[in-house]
Design a protein around this motif. Structure first.
Motif, PDB file in Angstrom:
ATOM      1  N   VAL A  96       0.941  -1.280   0.166  1.00  0.00           N
ATOM      2  CA  VAL A  96       0.050   0.171   0.135  1.00  0.00           C
ATOM      3  C   VAL A  96       0.975   1.177   0.121  1.00  0.00           C
ATOM      4  CG1 VAL A  96      -1.714   1.229   1.301  1.00  0.00           C
ATOM      5  CG2 VAL A  96      -2.044  -1.217   1.136  1.00  0.00           C
ATOM      6  N   ILE A  97       1.912   1.181   0.697  1.00  0.00           N
ATOM      7  CA  ILE A  97       2.747   2.477   0.775  1.00  0.00           C
ATOM      8  C   ILE A  97       4.418   2.078   0.429  1.00  0.00           C
ATOM      9  CG2 ILE A  97       1.417   3.417   2.705  1.00  0.00           C
ATOM     10  CD1 ILE A  97       3.566   2.354   4.687  1.00  0.00           C
ATOM     11  N   PRO A  98       4.855   2.951  -0.132  1.00  0.00           N
ATOM     12  CA  PRO A  98       6.554   2.770  -0.677  1.00  0.00           C
ATOM     13  C   PRO A  98       7.313   2.837   0.565  1.00  0.00           C
ATOM     14  CG  PRO A  98       5.695   5.170  -1.111  1.00  0.00           C
ATOM     15  CD  PRO A  98       4.378   4.427  -0.465  1.00  0.00           C
ATOM     16  N   TYR A  99       8.408   2.048   0.186  1.00  0.00           N
ATOM     17  CA  TYR A  99       9.521   1.976   1.359  1.00  0.00           C
ATOM     18  C   TYR A  99      10.924   1.690   0.874  1.00  0.00           C
ATOM     19  CZ  TYR A  99       8.578  -3.197   0.791  1.00  0.00           C
ATOM     20  OH  TYR A  99       8.420  -4.420   0.472  1.00  0.00           O
ATOM     21  N   PHE A 100      11.611   1.654   1.429  1.00  0.00           N
ATOM     22  CA  PHE A 100      13.119   1.233   1.309  1.00  0.00           C
ATOM     23  C   PHE A 100      13.715   0.110   2.025  1.00  0.00           C
ATOM     24  CE2 PHE A 100      12.798   5.753   0.150  1.00  0.00           C
ATOM     25  CZ  PHE A 100      13.463   5.702  -1.284  1.00  0.00           C
ATOM     26  N   LYS A 101      13.960  -0.781   1.507  1.00  0.00           N
ATOM     27  CA  LYS A 101      14.570  -1.976   2.320  1.00  0.00           C
ATOM     28  C   LYS A 101      16.056  -1.989   2.274  1.00  0.00           C
ATOM     29  CE  LYS A 101      14.118  -6.708   3.516  1.00  0.00           C
ATOM     30  NZ  LYS A 101      13.391  -8.087   3.079  1.00  0.00           N
ATOM     31  N   ILE A 102      16.789  -1.437   3.641  1.00  0.00           N
ATOM     32  CA  ILE A 102      18.104  -1.599   3.657  1.00  0.00           C
ATOM     33  C   ILE A 102      18.657  -2.547   4.480  1.00  0.00           C
ATOM     34  CG2 ILE A 102      20.020   0.251   4.436  1.00  0.00           C
ATOM     35  CD1 ILE A 102      17.901   2.242   3.841  1.00  0.00           C
ATOM     36  N   GLY A 103      18.909  -3.534   3.891  1.00  0.00           N
ATOM     37  CA  GLY A 103      19.642  -4.864   4.660  1.00  0.00           C
ATOM     38  C   GLY A 103      18.280  -5.411   5.246  1.00  0.00           C
ATOM     39  N   LYS A 104      17.869  -5.698   6.443  1.00  0.00           N
ATOM     40  CA  LYS A 104      16.594  -5.922   7.194  1.00  0.00           C
ATOM     41  C   LYS A 104      15.793  -5.064   7.355  1.00  0.00           C
ATOM     42  CE  LYS A 104      18.921 -10.583   8.147  1.00  0.00           C
ATOM     43  NZ  LYS A 104      19.037 -11.701   9.245  1.00  0.00           N
ATOM     44  N   THR A 105      16.291  -3.777   7.317  1.00  0.00           N
ATOM     45  CA  THR A 105      15.373  -2.766   7.984  1.00  0.00           C
ATOM     46  C   THR A 105      14.622  -2.056   6.827  1.00  0.00           C
ATOM     47  OG1 THR A 105      17.173  -1.072   7.917  1.00  0.00           O
ATOM     48  CG2 THR A 105      17.013  -2.386   9.764  1.00  0.00           C
ATOM     49  N   LEU A 106      13.442  -1.405   7.252  1.00  0.00           N
ATOM     50  CA  LEU A 106      12.547  -0.751   6.477  1.00  0.00           C
ATOM     51  C   LEU A 106      12.738   0.854   6.711  1.00  0.00           C
ATOM     52  CD1 LEU A 106       9.360  -3.061   6.556  1.00  0.00           C
ATOM     53  CD2 LEU A 106      11.305  -2.874   4.960  1.00  0.00           C
ATOM     54  N   ARG A 107      12.593   1.528   5.703  1.00  0.00           N
ATOM     55  CA  ARG A 107      12.718   2.915   6.023  1.00  0.00           C
ATOM     56  C   ARG A 107      11.852   3.472   4.981  1.00  0.00           C
ATOM     57  NH1 ARG A 107      14.822   1.650   9.892  1.00  0.00           N
ATOM     58  NH2 ARG A 107      17.138   2.273  10.689  1.00  0.00           N
ATOM     59  N   PHE A 108      11.092   4.579   5.269  1.00  0.00           N
ATOM     60  CA  PHE A 108       9.922   5.210   4.748  1.00  0.00           C
ATOM     61  C   PHE A 108      10.550   6.855   4.510  1.00  0.00           C
ATOM     62  CE2 PHE A 108       8.543   1.863   7.282  1.00  0.00           C
ATOM     63  CZ  PHE A 108       7.774   1.066   6.136  1.00  0.00           C
ATOM     64  N   ASP A 109      10.167   7.095   3.357  1.00  0.00           N
ATOM     65  CA  ASP A 109      10.113   8.530   2.819  1.00  0.00           C
ATOM     66  C   ASP A 109       8.626   9.048   3.337  1.00  0.00           C
ATOM     67  OD1 ASP A 109       9.743  11.036   1.726  1.00  0.00           O
ATOM     68  OD2 ASP A 109      11.026  10.710  -0.017  1.00  0.00           O
ATOM     69  N   PRO A 110       8.577   9.936   4.113  1.00  0.00           N
ATOM     70  CA  PRO A 110       7.382  10.328   4.662  1.00  0.00           C
ATOM     71  C   PRO A 110       6.505  11.175   3.591  1.00  0.00           C
ATOM     72  CG  PRO A 110       8.947  11.477   5.938  1.00  0.00           C
ATOM     73  CD  PRO A 110       9.697  10.581   5.120  1.00  0.00           C
ATOM     74  N   ALA A 111       7.244  11.940   3.017  1.00  0.00           N
ATOM     75  CA  ALA A 111       6.589  12.735   1.673  1.00  0.00           C
ATOM     76  C   ALA A 111       5.742  11.874   0.721  1.00  0.00           C
ATOM     77  CB  ALA A 111       7.475  13.687   0.890  1.00  0.00           C
ATOM     78  N   LYS A 112       6.507  10.722   0.240  1.00  0.00           N
ATOM     79  CA  LYS A 112       6.131   9.727  -0.634  1.00  0.00           C
ATOM     80  C   LYS A 112       4.882   9.059   0.016  1.00  0.00           C
ATOM     81  CE  LYS A 112      10.135   9.075  -3.711  1.00  0.00           C
ATOM     82  NZ  LYS A 112      11.074   8.298  -3.881  1.00  0.00           N
ATOM     83  N   VAL A 113       4.911   8.771   1.403  1.00  0.00           N
ATOM     84  CA  VAL A 113       3.854   7.878   2.010  1.00  0.00           C
ATOM     85  C   VAL A 113       2.610   8.612   2.172  1.00  0.00           C
ATOM     86  CG1 VAL A 113       3.125   6.899   4.050  1.00  0.00           C
ATOM     87  CG2 VAL A 113       5.574   6.501   3.230  1.00  0.00           C
ATOM     88  N   LEU A 114       2.773   9.851   2.368  1.00  0.00           N
ATOM     89  CA  LEU A 114       1.591  10.876   2.388  1.00  0.00           C
ATOM     90  C   LEU A 114       1.047  11.197   1.184  1.00  0.00           C
ATOM     91  CD1 LEU A 114       2.885  13.489   5.145  1.00  0.00           C
ATOM     92  CD2 LEU A 114       1.104  12.021   5.480  1.00  0.00           C
ATOM     93  N   LYS A 115       1.986  11.285   0.301  1.00  0.00           N
ATOM     94  CA  LYS A 115       1.373  11.576  -1.378  1.00  0.00           C
ATOM     95  C   LYS A 115       0.524  10.275  -1.555  1.00  0.00           C
ATOM     96  CE  LYS A 115       2.826  12.449  -6.057  1.00  0.00           C
ATOM     97  NZ  LYS A 115       3.558  12.703  -6.835  1.00  0.00           N
ATOM     98  N   VAL A 116       0.929   9.183  -1.403  1.00  0.00           N
ATOM     99  CA  VAL A 116       0.333   7.792  -1.882  1.00  0.00           C
ATOM    100  C   VAL A 116      -0.875   7.592  -1.043  1.00  0.00           C
ATOM    101  CG1 VAL A 116       0.160   5.266  -1.609  1.00  0.00           C
ATOM    102  CG2 VAL A 116       2.307   6.608  -2.764  1.00  0.00           C
ATOM    103  N   LEU A 117      -0.895   7.856   0.353  1.00  0.00           N
ATOM    104  CA  LEU A 117      -2.236   7.864   1.178  1.00  0.00           C
ATOM    105  C   LEU A 117      -3.345   8.857   0.950  1.00  0.00           C
ATOM    106  CD1 LEU A 117      -0.830   6.926   4.576  1.00  0.00           C
ATOM    107  CD2 LEU A 117      -1.913   5.550   3.146  1.00  0.00           C
TER     108      LEU A 117
END
Length: 67
Positions: A37-58
């Motif tokens: 549903v929302i965009p994310y980055f997977k860095i190794g085993k961790t997830l990170r989110f660009d809040p501007a992109k998440v808000l835009k999608v939502l």
């Protein structure tokens, strides 16, 4: 949520931070990631989110007010 908007540029958020920003639980974020549903980055085993992109999608899920 609006009070955080001015601080969302320039860094990636952890799952707990994006959950706090959106007012949902980290479990909801995990479900949205699983369901893509929302965009994310997977860095190794961790997830990170660009809040501007998440808000835009939502924003596409916003229901407009009827007059």
């Amino acid at each position: 949520m609006n009070e955080h908007r001015e601080n969302i540029e320039g860094r990636l958020y952890r799952t707990s931070e994006i959950a706090d920003l959106l007012g949902v639980s980290p479990r909801t974020i995990s479900n949205w990631v699983r369901d893509k549903v929302i965009p994310y980055f997977k860095i190794g085993k961790t997830l990170r989110f660009d809040p501007a992109k998440v808000l835009k999608v939502l924003n596409k899920y916003e229901v407009p007010v009827l007059n």
